[in-house]
Design a protein around this motif. Sequence first.
Motif, PDB file in Angstrom:
ATOM      1  N   ARG A 159      -0.118   1.220   3.910  1.00 57.63           N
ATOM      2  CA  ARG A 159      -0.257   2.657   3.627  1.00 57.63           C
ATOM      3  C   ARG A 159      -1.631   3.163   4.052  1.00 57.63           C
ATOM      4  O   ARG A 159      -1.761   4.256   4.606  1.00 57.63           O
ATOM      5  N   THR A 160      -2.650   2.379   3.787  1.00 58.73           N
ATOM      6  CA  THR A 160      -4.023   2.781   4.110  1.00 58.73           C
ATOM      7  C   THR A 160      -4.253   2.841   5.616  1.00 58.73           C
ATOM      8  O   THR A 160      -4.904   3.756   6.123  1.00 58.73           O
ATOM      9  N   ARG A 161      -3.677   1.882   6.328  1.00 65.94           N
ATOM     10  CA  ARG A 161      -3.927   1.781   7.758  1.00 65.94           C
ATOM     11  C   ARG A 161      -3.053   2.702   8.591  1.00 65.94           C
ATOM     12  O   ARG A 161      -3.418   3.031   9.727  1.00 65.94           O
ATOM     13  N   ALA A 221       3.182   4.836   5.936  1.00 62.32           N
ATOM     14  CA  ALA A 221       3.072   5.054   4.487  1.00 62.32           C
ATOM     15  C   ALA A 221       4.193   5.962   3.992  1.00 62.32           C
ATOM     16  O   ALA A 221       4.820   5.688   2.959  1.00 62.32           O
ATOM     17  N   ASP A 250      -0.060  -1.547   0.035  1.00 60.18           N
ATOM     18  CA  ASP A 250      -1.289  -0.747  -0.008  1.00 60.18           C
ATOM     19  C   ASP A 250      -2.057  -0.849   1.310  1.00 60.18           C
ATOM     20  O   ASP A 250      -2.600   0.151   1.803  1.00 60.18           O
ATOM     21  N   HIS A 251      -2.094  -2.037   1.876  1.00 60.82           N
ATOM     22  CA  HIS A 251      -2.782  -2.213   3.162  1.00 60.82           C
ATOM     23  C   HIS A 251      -2.118  -1.368   4.241  1.00 60.82           C
ATOM     24  O   HIS A 251      -2.807  -0.634   4.977  1.00 60.82           O
TER      25      HIS A 251
END
Length: 222
Positions: free
Chosen positions: A22-24, A29, A19-20
Amino acid sequence: MDEHADNPPCFRYGQTELDHLRTRDPRLAVAIDRIGLIRREVQPDLFHALVHSIIGQQISTKAQTTIWGKMQTRFPGVSPEVMASCELDELQGVGITFRKAGYIQDIARSIVEGRTDLHALAQLDDEALCHALSQFRGIGVWTAEMLMLFSLQRPDIVSYGDLAILRGMRMLYRHRSITPQLFARYRRRYSPYGSTASLYLWAIAGGALPELTDPGRPGKSK
Protein backbone atom coordinates in the motif's frame (compact mmCIF):
# COMPACT_ATOMS: atom_id res chain seq x y z
CA MET A 1 -11.23 -29.20 17.89
CA ASP A 2 -9.90 -26.58 15.48
CA GLU A 3 -12.70 -25.78 13.03
CA HIS A 4 -10.09 -24.90 10.40
CA ALA A 5 -8.09 -28.13 10.75
CA ASP A 6 -9.47 -29.62 7.54
CA ASN A 7 -8.97 -26.47 5.49
CA PRO A 8 -6.24 -26.74 2.84
CA PRO A 9 -3.14 -24.60 3.51
CA CYS A 10 -3.09 -21.24 1.74
CA PHE A 11 -0.30 -18.83 0.85
CA ARG A 12 0.67 -16.93 3.98
CA TYR A 13 0.66 -13.15 3.97
CA GLY A 14 -0.65 -10.48 6.27
CA GLN A 15 -0.53 -6.90 7.43
CA THR A 16 3.23 -6.46 6.96
CA GLU A 17 3.07 -7.38 3.28
CA LEU A 18 -0.10 -5.39 2.63
CA ASP A 19 1.16 -2.27 4.40
CA HIS A 20 4.37 -2.37 2.37
CA LEU A 21 2.52 -2.69 -0.93
CA ARG A 22 0.00 0.00 0.00
CA THR A 23 2.81 2.40 0.89
CA ARG A 24 4.82 1.74 -2.24
CA ASP A 25 2.00 1.63 -4.79
CA PRO A 26 -1.15 3.76 -4.43
CA ARG A 27 -2.96 2.06 -7.32
CA LEU A 28 -2.29 -1.36 -5.91
CA ALA A 29 -3.37 -0.06 -2.49
CA VAL A 30 -6.83 0.74 -3.86
CA ALA A 31 -7.05 -2.69 -5.49
CA ILE A 32 -6.02 -4.43 -2.26
CA ASP A 33 -8.64 -2.59 -0.24
CA ARG A 34 -11.38 -3.35 -2.75
CA ILE A 35 -10.50 -7.00 -3.35
CA GLY A 36 -9.78 -7.92 0.25
CA LEU A 37 -8.00 -11.03 1.48
CA ILE A 38 -7.11 -13.58 -1.20
CA ARG A 39 -6.84 -17.26 -0.31
CA ARG A 40 -4.75 -19.33 -2.71
CA GLU A 41 -4.08 -22.95 -1.87
CA VAL A 42 -0.51 -24.19 -1.63
CA GLN A 43 1.03 -27.66 -1.77
CA PRO A 44 3.82 -27.70 0.84
CA ASP A 45 5.17 -31.09 -0.27
CA LEU A 46 7.57 -30.13 -3.07
CA PHE A 47 7.57 -33.57 -4.72
CA HIS A 48 3.77 -33.59 -4.78
CA ALA A 49 3.84 -30.07 -6.19
CA LEU A 50 6.28 -31.13 -8.93
CA VAL A 51 4.10 -34.09 -9.92
CA HIS A 52 0.94 -31.98 -9.81
CA SER A 53 2.55 -29.33 -12.02
CA ILE A 54 3.63 -31.87 -14.63
CA ILE A 55 0.17 -33.45 -14.65
CA GLY A 56 -1.41 -30.05 -15.26
CA GLN A 57 0.62 -29.06 -18.30
CA GLN A 58 -1.58 -28.26 -21.33
CA ILE A 59 -4.79 -29.58 -19.74
CA SER A 60 -7.65 -27.91 -17.89
CA THR A 61 -7.66 -27.41 -14.14
CA LYS A 62 -10.61 -29.78 -13.88
CA ALA A 63 -8.74 -32.51 -15.74
CA GLN A 64 -5.66 -31.91 -13.60
CA THR A 65 -7.74 -32.34 -10.43
CA THR A 66 -9.30 -35.54 -11.75
CA ILE A 67 -5.96 -37.09 -12.72
CA TRP A 68 -4.31 -36.06 -9.44
CA GLY A 69 -7.16 -37.76 -7.57
CA LYS A 70 -6.69 -40.94 -9.61
CA MET A 71 -2.96 -40.87 -8.96
CA GLN A 72 -3.47 -40.54 -5.20
CA THR A 73 -5.84 -43.51 -5.28
CA ARG A 74 -3.65 -45.68 -7.49
CA PHE A 75 -0.36 -44.76 -5.79
CA PRO A 76 -1.14 -43.94 -2.12
CA GLY A 77 1.22 -41.28 -0.79
CA VAL A 78 2.55 -40.46 -4.28
CA SER A 79 6.07 -40.88 -2.91
CA PRO A 80 9.30 -40.74 -4.93
CA GLU A 81 9.92 -44.39 -4.03
CA VAL A 82 6.60 -45.53 -5.49
CA MET A 83 6.90 -43.33 -8.58
CA ALA A 84 10.45 -44.52 -9.23
CA SER A 85 9.60 -48.21 -9.01
CA CYS A 86 6.38 -48.42 -11.01
CA GLU A 87 6.18 -49.05 -14.73
CA LEU A 88 5.58 -46.15 -17.09
CA ASP A 89 2.40 -47.75 -18.40
CA GLU A 90 1.11 -47.86 -14.81
CA LEU A 91 1.61 -44.12 -14.56
CA GLN A 92 -0.04 -43.63 -17.92
CA GLY A 93 -2.99 -45.59 -16.62
CA VAL A 94 -4.16 -42.63 -14.53
CA GLY A 95 -4.57 -40.54 -17.69
CA ILE A 96 -1.24 -38.87 -18.37
CA THR A 97 0.92 -39.03 -21.47
CA PHE A 98 3.99 -41.23 -21.85
CA ARG A 99 6.15 -38.10 -21.84
CA LYS A 100 4.69 -36.79 -18.58
CA ALA A 101 5.06 -40.22 -17.00
CA GLY A 102 8.73 -40.15 -17.98
CA TYR A 103 9.22 -36.68 -16.48
CA ILE A 104 7.69 -37.79 -13.18
CA GLN A 105 9.74 -40.96 -13.04
CA ASP A 106 12.96 -39.10 -13.87
CA ILE A 107 12.45 -36.75 -10.93
CA ALA A 108 11.46 -39.59 -8.60
CA ARG A 109 14.51 -41.68 -9.51
CA SER A 110 16.80 -38.68 -9.11
CA ILE A 111 15.53 -38.30 -5.55
CA VAL A 112 15.60 -42.01 -4.67
CA GLU A 113 19.11 -42.45 -6.09
CA GLY A 114 20.40 -39.47 -4.11
CA ARG A 115 21.16 -37.21 -7.06
CA THR A 116 18.53 -34.70 -5.90
CA ASP A 117 17.87 -33.55 -2.33
CA LEU A 118 14.62 -31.56 -2.25
CA HIS A 119 15.29 -30.36 1.29
CA ALA A 120 18.65 -28.95 0.19
CA LEU A 121 17.05 -27.33 -2.85
CA ALA A 122 14.58 -25.57 -0.60
CA GLN A 123 17.48 -23.84 1.18
CA LEU A 124 18.77 -22.16 -1.99
CA ASP A 125 18.18 -18.50 -2.78
CA ASP A 126 15.50 -17.65 -5.33
CA GLU A 127 17.76 -17.42 -8.37
CA ALA A 128 19.64 -20.65 -7.63
CA LEU A 129 16.43 -22.49 -6.75
CA CYS A 130 14.69 -21.41 -9.95
CA HIS A 131 17.69 -22.59 -11.97
CA ALA A 132 17.84 -25.92 -10.13
CA LEU A 133 14.13 -26.67 -10.51
CA SER A 134 14.14 -25.76 -14.19
CA GLN A 135 16.86 -28.37 -14.80
CA PHE A 136 14.29 -31.14 -14.31
CA ARG A 137 12.84 -32.43 -17.57
CA GLY A 138 9.34 -31.02 -17.92
CA ILE A 139 9.94 -28.06 -15.59
CA GLY A 140 10.56 -24.69 -17.22
CA VAL A 141 11.27 -21.34 -15.60
CA TRP A 142 7.59 -20.37 -15.27
CA THR A 143 6.72 -23.70 -13.62
CA ALA A 144 9.73 -23.35 -11.33
CA GLU A 145 8.51 -19.89 -10.28
CA MET A 146 5.01 -21.23 -9.59
CA LEU A 147 6.51 -24.02 -7.47
CA MET A 148 8.52 -21.44 -5.55
CA LEU A 149 5.37 -19.49 -4.82
CA PHE A 150 2.70 -22.16 -4.37
CA SER A 151 4.80 -24.88 -2.74
CA LEU A 152 7.74 -23.25 -0.98
CA GLN A 153 5.88 -19.97 -0.40
CA ARG A 154 8.81 -17.77 -1.39
CA PRO A 155 7.70 -14.19 -0.63
CA ASP A 156 9.06 -12.32 -3.65
CA ILE A 157 7.96 -14.11 -6.84
CA VAL A 158 6.59 -12.10 -9.78
CA SER A 159 6.80 -13.96 -13.08
CA TYR A 160 7.46 -12.13 -16.34
CA GLY A 161 6.53 -15.36 -18.10
CA ASP A 162 3.01 -15.34 -16.65
CA LEU A 163 0.54 -13.85 -19.13
CA ALA A 164 -2.04 -13.12 -16.44
CA ILE A 165 0.50 -11.19 -14.37
CA LEU A 166 1.30 -9.04 -17.39
CA ARG A 167 -2.41 -8.56 -18.10
CA GLY A 168 -3.00 -7.53 -14.50
CA MET A 169 -0.22 -4.97 -14.76
CA ARG A 170 -1.62 -3.58 -18.02
CA MET A 171 -5.06 -3.29 -16.47
CA LEU A 172 -3.93 -1.72 -13.20
CA TYR A 173 -1.38 0.74 -14.62
CA ARG A 174 -3.10 1.37 -17.98
CA HIS A 175 -0.26 0.28 -20.28
CA ARG A 176 -0.79 -1.17 -23.74
CA SER A 177 2.18 -3.47 -23.14
CA ILE A 178 4.54 -4.38 -20.33
CA THR A 179 8.12 -4.12 -21.49
CA PRO A 180 10.91 -5.82 -19.55
CA GLN A 181 11.91 -2.39 -18.27
CA LEU A 182 8.41 -1.60 -17.00
CA PHE A 183 8.14 -5.04 -15.44
CA ALA A 184 11.45 -4.57 -13.64
CA ARG A 185 10.27 -1.23 -12.27
CA TYR A 186 7.11 -2.71 -10.78
CA ARG A 187 8.98 -5.79 -9.63
CA ARG A 188 11.37 -3.59 -7.62
CA ARG A 189 8.45 -1.61 -6.23
CA TYR A 190 6.78 -4.74 -4.84
CA SER A 191 9.95 -6.29 -3.42
CA PRO A 192 10.39 -8.00 -0.97
CA TYR A 193 6.70 -8.99 -1.12
CA GLY A 194 6.21 -9.62 -4.82
CA SER A 195 4.33 -12.87 -4.24
CA THR A 196 1.53 -11.03 -2.46
CA ALA A 197 1.42 -8.48 -5.28
CA SER A 198 1.16 -11.39 -7.73
CA LEU A 199 -1.97 -12.65 -5.98
CA TYR A 200 -3.66 -9.28 -6.54
CA LEU A 201 -2.46 -8.96 -10.14
CA TRP A 202 -3.95 -12.39 -10.88
CA ALA A 203 -7.21 -11.31 -9.27
CA ILE A 204 -7.28 -8.11 -11.34
CA ALA A 205 -6.54 -10.07 -14.54
CA GLY A 206 -9.42 -12.38 -13.65
CA GLY A 207 -11.92 -9.52 -13.44
CA ALA A 208 -11.97 -8.73 -9.71
CA LEU A 209 -12.26 -5.04 -10.60
CA PRO A 210 -14.73 -5.06 -13.53
CA GLU A 211 -14.17 -1.46 -14.53
CA LEU A 212 -10.52 -2.17 -15.34
CA THR A 213 -10.28 -3.30 -18.94
CA ASP A 214 -7.14 -4.42 -20.72
CA PRO A 215 -5.49 -1.61 -22.73
CA GLY A 216 -3.49 -4.24 -24.57
CA ARG A 217 -6.63 -5.62 -26.24
CA PRO A 218 -8.19 -3.82 -29.25
CA GLY A 219 -11.26 -1.86 -28.20
CA LYS A 220 -10.46 -2.20 -24.49
CA SER A 221 -8.47 0.94 -23.86
CA LYS A 222 -10.92 2.93 -21.75
